[in-house]
Design a protein around this motif. Structure first.
Motif, PDB file in Angstrom:
ATOM      1  N   GLY A  91       0.800  -1.212   0.000  1.00 30.54           N
ATOM      2  CA  GLY A  91       0.000   0.000   0.000  1.00 30.54           C
ATOM      3  C   GLY A  91       0.834   1.264   0.000  1.00 30.54           C
ATOM      4  N   SER A  92       2.129   1.153   0.347  1.00 27.46           N
ATOM      5  CA  SER A  92       3.019   2.313   0.317  1.00 27.46           C
ATOM      6  C   SER A  92       3.907   2.222  -0.917  1.00 27.46           C
ATOM      7  CB  SER A  92       3.868   2.374   1.585  1.00 27.46           C
ATOM      8  OG  SER A  92       4.751   1.261   1.649  1.00 27.46           O
ATOM      9  N   ALA A  93       4.674   3.282  -1.151  1.00 22.80           N
ATOM     10  CA  ALA A  93       5.530   3.329  -2.338  1.00 22.80           C
ATOM     11  C   ALA A  93       6.891   3.881  -1.972  1.00 22.80           C
ATOM     12  CB  ALA A  93       4.878   4.193  -3.427  1.00 22.80           C
ATOM     13  N   ALA A  94       7.924   3.374  -2.625  1.00 26.79           N
ATOM     14  CA  ALA A  94       9.279   3.876  -2.402  1.00 26.79           C
ATOM     15  C   ALA A  94       9.423   5.251  -3.048  1.00 26.79           C
ATOM     16  CB  ALA A  94      10.301   2.906  -2.981  1.00 26.79           C
ATOM     17  N   TYR A  95      10.076   6.144  -2.343  1.00 29.10           N
ATOM     18  CA  TYR A  95      10.265   7.518  -2.833  1.00 29.10           C
ATOM     19  C   TYR A  95      11.718   7.908  -2.607  1.00 29.10           C
ATOM     20  CZ  TYR A  95       9.731  12.592  -3.276  1.00 29.10           C
ATOM     21  OH  TYR A  95       9.863  13.904  -3.665  1.00 29.10           O
ATOM     22  N   THR A  96      12.401   8.331  -3.660  1.00 25.24           N
ATOM     23  CA  THR A  96      13.802   8.734  -3.563  1.00 25.24           C
ATOM     24  C   THR A  96      13.894  10.240  -3.341  1.00 25.24           C
ATOM     25  OG1 THR A  96      14.487   6.938  -5.047  1.00 25.24           O
ATOM     26  CG2 THR A  96      16.041   8.748  -4.707  1.00 25.24           C
ATOM     27  N   VAL A  97      14.556  10.636  -2.269  1.00 21.94           N
ATOM     28  CA  VAL A  97      14.708  12.055  -1.941  1.00 21.94           C
ATOM     29  C   VAL A  97      15.593  12.745  -2.966  1.00 21.94           C
ATOM     30  CG1 VAL A  97      15.532  13.692  -0.202  1.00 21.94           C
ATOM     31  CG2 VAL A  97      14.397  11.574   0.511  1.00 21.94           C
ATOM     32  N   GLN A  98      15.148  13.887  -3.456  1.00 26.02           N
ATOM     33  CA  GLN A  98      15.870  14.641  -4.456  1.00 26.02           C
ATOM     34  C   GLN A  98      16.722  15.729  -3.795  1.00 26.02           C
ATOM     35  OE1 GLN A  98      15.603  13.578  -7.733  1.00 26.02           O
ATOM     36  NE2 GLN A  98      14.400  11.981  -6.687  1.00 26.02           N
ATOM     37  N   PRO A  99      17.752  16.226  -4.497  1.00 28.80           N
ATOM     38  CA  PRO A  99      18.596  17.284  -3.935  1.00 28.80           C
ATOM     39  C   PRO A  99      17.767  18.488  -3.486  1.00 28.80           C
ATOM     40  CG  PRO A  99      19.611  16.403  -5.906  1.00 28.80           C
ATOM     41  CD  PRO A  99      18.243  15.790  -5.828  1.00 28.80           C
ATOM     42  N   ASP A 123      13.762   3.657  10.625  1.00 25.73           N
ATOM     43  CA  ASP A 123      15.213   3.533  10.562  1.00 25.73           C
ATOM     44  C   ASP A 123      15.899   4.744   9.942  1.00 25.73           C
ATOM     45  OD1 ASP A 123      13.752   2.633   8.270  1.00 25.73           O
ATOM     46  OD2 ASP A 123      15.649   2.006   7.371  1.00 25.73           O
ATOM     47  N   ILE A 124      15.125   5.758   9.543  1.00 25.41           N
ATOM     48  CA  ILE A 124      15.693   6.913   8.847  1.00 25.41           C
ATOM     49  C   ILE A 124      15.451   8.189   9.647  1.00 25.41           C
ATOM     50  CG2 ILE A 124      15.537   8.357   6.766  1.00 25.41           C
ATOM     51  CD1 ILE A 124      14.920   5.886   5.169  1.00 25.41           C
ATOM     52  N   ARG A 125      16.478   9.018   9.771  1.00 29.90           N
ATOM     53  CA  ARG A 125      16.326  10.314  10.445  1.00 29.90           C
ATOM     54  C   ARG A 125      15.677  11.283   9.460  1.00 29.90           C
ATOM     55  NH1 ARG A 125      21.579  12.771  12.717  1.00 29.90           N
ATOM     56  NH2 ARG A 125      20.055  14.365  13.277  1.00 29.90           N
ATOM     57  N   LEU A 126      14.399  11.507   9.632  1.00 31.49           N
ATOM     58  CA  LEU A 126      13.656  12.338   8.686  1.00 31.49           C
ATOM     59  C   LEU A 126      14.091  13.794   8.735  1.00 31.49           C
ATOM     60  CD1 LEU A 126      10.070  10.853   9.081  1.00 31.49           C
ATOM     61  CD2 LEU A 126      11.757  10.358   7.321  1.00 31.49           C
ATOM     62  N   THR A 127      14.688  14.216   9.840  1.00 32.94           N
ATOM     63  CA  THR A 127      15.130  15.613   9.951  1.00 32.94           C
ATOM     64  C   THR A 127      16.502  15.826   9.324  1.00 32.94           C
ATOM     65  OG1 THR A 127      16.034  15.130  12.152  1.00 32.94           O
ATOM     66  CG2 THR A 127      13.788  16.028  12.043  1.00 32.94           C
ATOM     67  N   ALA A 128      17.116  14.762   8.832  1.00 31.67           N
ATOM     68  CA  ALA A 128      18.442  14.890   8.212  1.00 31.67           C
ATOM     69  C   ALA A 128      18.490  14.096   6.912  1.00 31.67           C
ATOM     70  CB  ALA A 128      19.523  14.421   9.177  1.00 31.67           C
ATOM     71  N   LEU A 129      17.495  14.308   6.056  1.00 35.82           N
ATOM     72  CA  LEU A 129      17.434  13.584   4.790  1.00 35.82           C
ATOM     73  C   LEU A 129      18.567  14.017   3.864  1.00 35.82           C
ATOM     74  CD1 LEU A 129      13.608  13.596   3.994  1.00 35.82           C
ATOM     75  CD2 LEU A 129      14.973  11.750   4.967  1.00 35.82           C
ATOM     76  N   ARG A 130      19.039  13.046   3.069  1.00 39.89           N
ATOM     77  CA  ARG A 130      20.074  13.319   2.074  1.00 39.89           C
ATOM     78  C   ARG A 130      19.557  12.899   0.699  1.00 39.89           C
ATOM     79  NH1 ARG A 130      22.745  10.988   6.373  1.00 39.89           N
ATOM     80  NH2 ARG A 130      24.382  12.253   7.361  1.00 39.89           N
ATOM     81  N   PRO A 131      20.037  13.546  -0.356  1.00 36.66           N
ATOM     82  CA  PRO A 131      19.646  13.121  -1.706  1.00 36.66           C
ATOM     83  C   PRO A 131      19.983  11.647  -1.900  1.00 36.66           C
ATOM     84  CG  PRO A 131      20.776  15.224  -1.786  1.00 36.66           C
ATOM     85  CD  PRO A 131      20.921  14.732  -0.381  1.00 36.66           C
ATOM     86  N   GLY A 132      19.058  10.903  -2.437  1.00 37.44           N
ATOM     87  CA  GLY A 132      19.276   9.476  -2.644  1.00 37.44           C
ATOM     88  C   GLY A 132      18.657   8.609  -1.569  1.00 37.44           C
ATOM     89  N   ASP A 133      18.301   9.188  -0.403  1.00 38.62           N
ATOM     90  CA  ASP A 133      17.602   8.418   0.619  1.00 38.62           C
ATOM     91  C   ASP A 133      16.295   7.881   0.040  1.00 38.62           C
ATOM     92  OD1 ASP A 133      19.526   8.895   2.486  1.00 38.62           O
ATOM     93  OD2 ASP A 133      18.384  10.359   3.651  1.00 38.62           O
ATOM     94  N   VAL A 134      15.967   6.641   0.377  1.00 38.53           N
ATOM     95  CA  VAL A 134      14.731   6.031  -0.113  1.00 38.53           C
ATOM     96  C   VAL A 134      13.755   5.893   1.046  1.00 38.53           C
ATOM     97  CG1 VAL A 134      13.681   4.053  -1.251  1.00 38.53           C
ATOM     98  CG2 VAL A 134      15.969   4.794  -1.917  1.00 38.53           C
ATOM     99  N   LEU A 135      12.611   6.551   0.914  1.00 36.13           N
ATOM    100  CA  LEU A 135      11.575   6.491   1.940  1.00 36.13           C
ATOM    101  C   LEU A 135      10.423   5.610   1.483  1.00 36.13           C
ATOM    102  CD1 LEU A 135      11.274  10.297   2.865  1.00 36.13           C
ATOM    103  CD2 LEU A 135      12.744   8.569   3.913  1.00 36.13           C
ATOM    104  N   CYS A 136       9.708   5.055   2.444  1.00 37.06           N
ATOM    105  CA  CYS A 136       8.451   4.378   2.155  1.00 37.06           C
ATOM    106  C   CYS A 136       7.338   5.368   2.484  1.00 37.06           C
ATOM    107  CB  CYS A 136       8.303   3.118   2.999  1.00 37.06           C
ATOM    108  SG  CYS A 136       9.455   1.799   2.528  1.00 37.06           S
ATOM    109  N   VAL A 137       6.587   5.757   1.468  1.00 40.34           N
ATOM    110  CA  VAL A 137       5.557   6.780   1.637  1.00 40.34           C
ATOM    111  C   VAL A 137       4.179   6.130   1.619  1.00 40.34           C
ATOM    112  CG1 VAL A 137       4.554   8.883   0.692  1.00 40.34           C
ATOM    113  CG2 VAL A 137       7.020   8.528   0.577  1.00 40.34           C
ATOM    114  N   PRO A 138       3.400   6.300   2.682  1.00 40.94           N
ATOM    115  CA  PRO A 138       2.050   5.719   2.737  1.00 40.94           C
ATOM    116  C   PRO A 138       1.107   6.442   1.789  1.00 40.94           C
ATOM    117  CG  PRO A 138       2.411   7.136   4.625  1.00 40.94           C
ATOM    118  CD  PRO A 138       3.731   7.047   3.909  1.00 40.94           C
ATOM    119  N   PRO A 139      -0.094   5.921   1.596  1.00 37.77           N
ATOM    120  CA  PRO A 139      -1.058   6.580   0.705  1.00 37.77           C
ATOM    121  C   PRO A 139      -1.352   8.002   1.145  1.00 37.77           C
ATOM    122  CG  PRO A 139      -1.785   4.361   1.273  1.00 37.77           C
ATOM    123  CD  PRO A 139      -0.619   4.663   2.162  1.00 37.77           C
TER     124      PRO A 139
END
Length: 213
Positions: A91-99, A123-139
């Motif tokens: 139900g969620s989707a992978a999302y790659t953080v952009q610069p 497992d990811i520090r959302l307050t310190a995202l880097r380009p290329g980080d892959v998040l799981c984004v819910p609907p």
């Protein structure tokens, strides 16, 4: 004197950042094709780094044969395989953080709450995202309010409350309990609701042969 010390300290921090960035860029050239460099942060481990990038621990260790898993140090430069894909909940989707993107940008683009993002990316520090980080984004629309971290589902055209309950092995009564802010008439197309089943990943589905909505 105090200002001089502050300037010296800030200058030292800046120089350290430059050195770290230079080391990271230099290491990138030493990483084989199909991988990217990553500088180890405080609190990192092979397991957490592997989860952060959505790769297996084994493949991460194989890409860094000269670094022992038990001797990982802050500042070490690892080569991280790319292209394996992150295993995200159904139900969620992978999302790659952009610069240049922050967690706020991801929230605005996906229309989800910070709480929902945290539940899917512990497992990811959302307050310190880097380009290329892959998040799981819910609907979109998920506020992260489901009991016990239960999964969410966006109602599709033709779905009924009774059918959704039956497909998830539960009852209409339990569905209403899981969504106390909704009226029975609110279960309409586009509404995001909480489900009673545990959150499953794509790999779980592939291993068991189960089908999902």
């Amino acid at each position: 004197m105090e200002n001089a010390n502050q300037n010296a300290a800030s200058g030292g921090m800046y120089q350290e950042d430059v050195v770290n960035q230079t080391a990271l860029e230099a290491a990138q050239g030493n990483c084989p094709a199909g991988s990217q460099s990553y500088r180890v942060q405080r609190g990192d481990s092979f397991y957490l780094i592997a989860r952060k990038f959505g790769v297996s621990v084994r493949s991460l260790m194989n890409a860094n044969p000269t670094i022992a898993a038990g001797r990982l140090l802050v500042g070490d430069i690892l080569c991280v395989p790319v292209g394996e894909g992150r295993s995200c909940p159904i139900g969620s989707a992978a999302y790659t953080v952009q610069p240049g993107q922050s967690v706020v940008d991801v929230m605005l683009a996906s229309n989800v709450s910070l709480r929902a993002l945290r539940e899917y990316n512990e497992d990811i520090r959302l307050t310190a995202l880097r380009p290329g980080d892959v998040l799981c984004v819910p609907p979109g629309g998920d506020r992260g309010l489901c009991e016990n971290g239960g999964p969410v589902y966006r109602i599709q055209e033709g779905d009924t409350l009774e059918e959704i309950a039956a497909l998830n092995g539960t009852t209409v009564e339990q569905m209403l309990r899981l969504n106390p802010n909704l009226l029975p008439s609110d279960f309409v197309t586009g509404q995001v609701i909480c489900l009673p089943t545990r959150r499953r990943t794509m790999s779980d589905t592939q291993d068991t042969g189960e089908t999902t909505m």
